[in-house]
Design a protein around this motif. Sequence first.
Motif, PDB file in Angstrom:
ATOM      1  N   VAL A 167       0.924  -1.231  -0.097  1.00  0.00           N
ATOM      2  CA  VAL A 167       0.057   0.029  -0.149  1.00  0.00           C
ATOM      3  C   VAL A 167       0.685   1.200   0.051  1.00  0.00           C
ATOM      4  O   VAL A 167       1.833   1.369   1.133  1.00  0.00           O
ATOM      5  N   VAL A 168       0.620   2.081  -1.038  1.00  0.00           N
ATOM      6  CA  VAL A 168       1.548   3.409  -1.005  1.00  0.00           C
ATOM      7  C   VAL A 168       0.688   4.434  -1.174  1.00  0.00           C
ATOM      8  O   VAL A 168      -0.480   4.679  -1.484  1.00  0.00           O
ATOM      9  N   ASP A 169       1.412   5.561  -0.519  1.00  0.00           N
ATOM     10  CA  ASP A 169       0.390   6.831  -0.289  1.00  0.00           C
ATOM     11  C   ASP A 169       1.193   8.039  -1.417  1.00  0.00           C
ATOM     12  O   ASP A 169       2.249   7.392  -1.952  1.00  0.00           O
ATOM     13  N   ALA A 170       0.543   9.025  -1.769  1.00  0.00           N
ATOM     14  CA  ALA A 170       0.925   9.789  -2.761  1.00  0.00           C
ATOM     15  C   ALA A 170       2.234  10.392  -2.668  1.00  0.00           C
ATOM     16  O   ALA A 170       3.073  10.802  -3.719  1.00  0.00           O
ATOM     17  N   ASP A 171       2.895  10.332  -1.681  1.00  0.00           N
ATOM     18  CA  ASP A 171       4.438  10.693  -1.337  1.00  0.00           C
ATOM     19  C   ASP A 171       5.297   9.625  -1.635  1.00  0.00           C
ATOM     20  O   ASP A 171       6.590   9.815  -1.297  1.00  0.00           O
ATOM     21  N   GLY A 172       4.662   8.113  -2.025  1.00  0.00           N
ATOM     22  CA  GLY A 172       5.608   7.190  -2.165  1.00  0.00           C
ATOM     23  C   GLY A 172       6.064   6.311  -1.035  1.00  0.00           C
ATOM     24  O   GLY A 172       6.924   5.699  -1.045  1.00  0.00           O
ATOM     25  N   ARG A 173       5.418   6.697   0.047  1.00  0.00           N
ATOM     26  CA  ARG A 173       5.702   5.995   1.133  1.00  0.00           C
ATOM     27  C   ARG A 173       4.951   4.628   1.290  1.00  0.00           C
ATOM     28  O   ARG A 173       3.741   4.432   0.901  1.00  0.00           O
ATOM     29  N   VAL A 174       5.763   3.615   1.610  1.00  0.00           N
ATOM     30  CA  VAL A 174       5.092   2.051   1.766  1.00  0.00           C
ATOM     31  C   VAL A 174       4.571   1.780   3.173  1.00  0.00           C
ATOM     32  O   VAL A 174       5.176   1.785   3.837  1.00  0.00           O
ATOM     33  N   HIS A 175       3.324   1.335   3.170  1.00  0.00           N
ATOM     34  CA  HIS A 175       2.603   0.915   4.375  1.00  0.00           C
ATOM     35  C   HIS A 175       2.723  -0.464   4.406  1.00  0.00           C
ATOM     36  O   HIS A 175       3.635  -1.331   4.313  1.00  0.00           O
ATOM     37  N   GLU A 176       1.471  -1.107   4.384  1.00  0.00           N
ATOM     38  CA  GLU A 176       1.533  -2.573   4.432  1.00  0.00           C
ATOM     39  C   GLU A 176       2.093  -3.378   3.228  1.00  0.00           C
ATOM     40  O   GLU A 176       1.777  -2.757   2.246  1.00  0.00           O
ATOM     41  N   THR A 177       2.700  -4.316   3.390  1.00  0.00           N
ATOM     42  CA  THR A 177       3.125  -5.157   2.256  1.00  0.00           C
ATOM     43  C   THR A 177       2.724  -6.727   2.327  1.00  0.00           C
ATOM     44  O   THR A 177       2.324  -7.184   3.230  1.00  0.00           O
ATOM     45  N   ALA A 178       2.731  -7.438   1.229  1.00  0.00           N
ATOM     46  CA  ALA A 178       2.516  -8.674   1.069  1.00  0.00           C
ATOM     47  C   ALA A 178       3.444  -9.308  -0.138  1.00  0.00           C
ATOM     48  O   ALA A 178       3.825  -8.660  -0.947  1.00  0.00           O
ATOM     49  N   GLN A 179       3.793 -10.465   0.069  1.00  0.00           N
ATOM     50  CA  GLN A 179       4.598 -11.147  -0.883  1.00  0.00           C
ATOM     51  C   GLN A 179       4.257 -12.603  -1.109  1.00  0.00           C
ATOM     52  O   GLN A 179       3.776 -13.352  -0.183  1.00  0.00           O
ATOM     53  N   ARG A 180       4.595 -12.995  -2.424  1.00  0.00           N
ATOM     54  CA  ARG A 180       4.452 -14.448  -2.600  1.00  0.00           C
ATOM     55  C   ARG A 180       5.049 -14.848  -3.906  1.00  0.00           C
ATOM     56  O   ARG A 180       5.778 -13.899  -4.619  1.00  0.00           O
ATOM     57  N   GLU A 181       5.465 -16.168  -3.932  1.00  0.00           N
ATOM     58  CA  GLU A 181       6.161 -16.457  -5.243  1.00  0.00           C
ATOM     59  C   GLU A 181       5.354 -16.246  -6.450  1.00  0.00           C
ATOM     60  O   GLU A 181       4.034 -16.428  -6.443  1.00  0.00           O
ATOM     61  N   THR A 182       6.247 -16.158  -7.441  1.00  0.00           N
ATOM     62  CA  THR A 182       5.442 -15.735  -8.939  1.00  0.00           C
ATOM     63  C   THR A 182       5.059 -17.152  -9.570  1.00  0.00           C
ATOM     64  O   THR A 182       5.851 -18.180  -9.739  1.00  0.00           O
ATOM     65  N   PRO A 183       3.824 -17.369  -9.730  1.00  0.00           N
ATOM     66  CA  PRO A 183       3.379 -18.604 -10.491  1.00  0.00           C
ATOM     67  C   PRO A 183       3.803 -18.514 -12.030  1.00  0.00           C
ATOM     68  O   PRO A 183       3.474 -17.368 -12.602  1.00  0.00           O
ATOM     69  N   THR A 184       4.475 -19.411 -12.441  1.00  0.00           N
ATOM     70  CA  THR A 184       4.812 -19.508 -13.905  1.00  0.00           C
ATOM     71  C   THR A 184       4.351 -20.525 -14.608  1.00  0.00           C
ATOM     72  O   THR A 184       4.715 -20.826 -15.809  1.00  0.00           O
ATOM     73  N   ALA A 185       3.322 -21.338 -13.995  1.00  0.00           N
ATOM     74  CA  ALA A 185       2.863 -22.420 -15.025  1.00  0.00           C
ATOM     75  C   ALA A 185       1.861 -21.970 -16.017  1.00  0.00           C
ATOM     76  O   ALA A 185       1.902 -22.577 -17.198  1.00  0.00           O
ATOM     77  N   SER A 186       1.328 -20.894 -15.864  1.00  0.00           N
ATOM     78  CA  SER A 186       0.317 -20.263 -17.023  1.00  0.00           C
ATOM     79  C   SER A 186       0.053 -18.962 -16.620  1.00  0.00           C
ATOM     80  O   SER A 186       0.066 -18.369 -15.506  1.00  0.00           O
ATOM     81  N   GLN A 187      -0.347 -18.176 -17.579  1.00  0.00           N
ATOM     82  CA  GLN A 187      -0.995 -16.976 -17.371  1.00  0.00           C
ATOM     83  C   GLN A 187      -1.888 -16.595 -16.688  1.00  0.00           C
ATOM     84  O   GLN A 187      -2.105 -15.689 -15.659  1.00  0.00           O
TER      85      GLN A 187
END
Length: 291
Positions: free
Chosen positions: A20-40
């Motif tokens: 989550v990013v505010d208009a000044d470019g500050r980052v708040h909550e984040t989330a991460q996961r592996e990139t699925p590459t099996a299909s679009q």
Amino acid sequence: MVGKLAIGVDVGGTKILAGVVDADGRVHETAQRETPTASQEALLDALEEIVSELRSAEVGAVGFAVPARVDPTTGVALGAVNVPLHDVRLRDEMAARIGLPVGAANDATAAALAEHRCGAARGIDDVVLLTLGTGVGGGVVLAGEVYRGWAELGHMVIVEDGEPCNGICTGRGHVESYCSGRAVDRLAERLLGPGSSAQDLIDRRHPALDGVGKHLGTAIGSLVNIFGPELILVGGGFGTAAGELLLGPARAALAREALAPGGEVPVELAALGAEAGLVGAGLLGFEALEA
């Protein structure tokens, strides 16, 4: 207030990082996961899910930074080397899934936007950024405006008939063939044995990184000769981790390859590190909201 925040989603060859990013470019909550590459479809589903995980009433738009060639007019992801995105109307598809305004651009273009607005390139009119991650991306700022075209600088040839490139790219001798994290992983396995990685070379301050830096500086020399920037930035996960182990040899190669006074252009690490693409994606979301 709706529109106070945006969600930025940075899609890499191995992981998706969203925040989550505010208009000044500050980052708040984040989330991460592996990139699925099996299909679009699996990849698009994962993008929808990670946005849902972070969404709140204050979020007014979403931006996607993807390692693909993106048509800036239509928002179509024309093709990617390291992830399954090909001829998909990414902006329209994700807007329909999410129900919010959506912006989309090449990941390194988004990183250049972030560095220009909020990072090391703030106030500088002409900048070239190279992101060294799974692949190698490029972003360009000219006369104070971020170039929104393909800017596939990582697929510039630096060694004719050289090492094969990554993913589905059929080229050889590209910057990505020598300076990406994936390419240096392969180098580490040749030098240190199976299971070794680029991080092992960094941890040992291995002299082989001098050669990687020389390739990087050779590419930078050509980019300086073409664009005449005031500043070169290097980012991405591998680029940030290797730091001066690459930048020192790169500066020496730049001094040799660039036409005067281009050899004196500063080569520095990007300021926003691993969050540059995420921040830039959030800013793309705000642009979509304003549009």
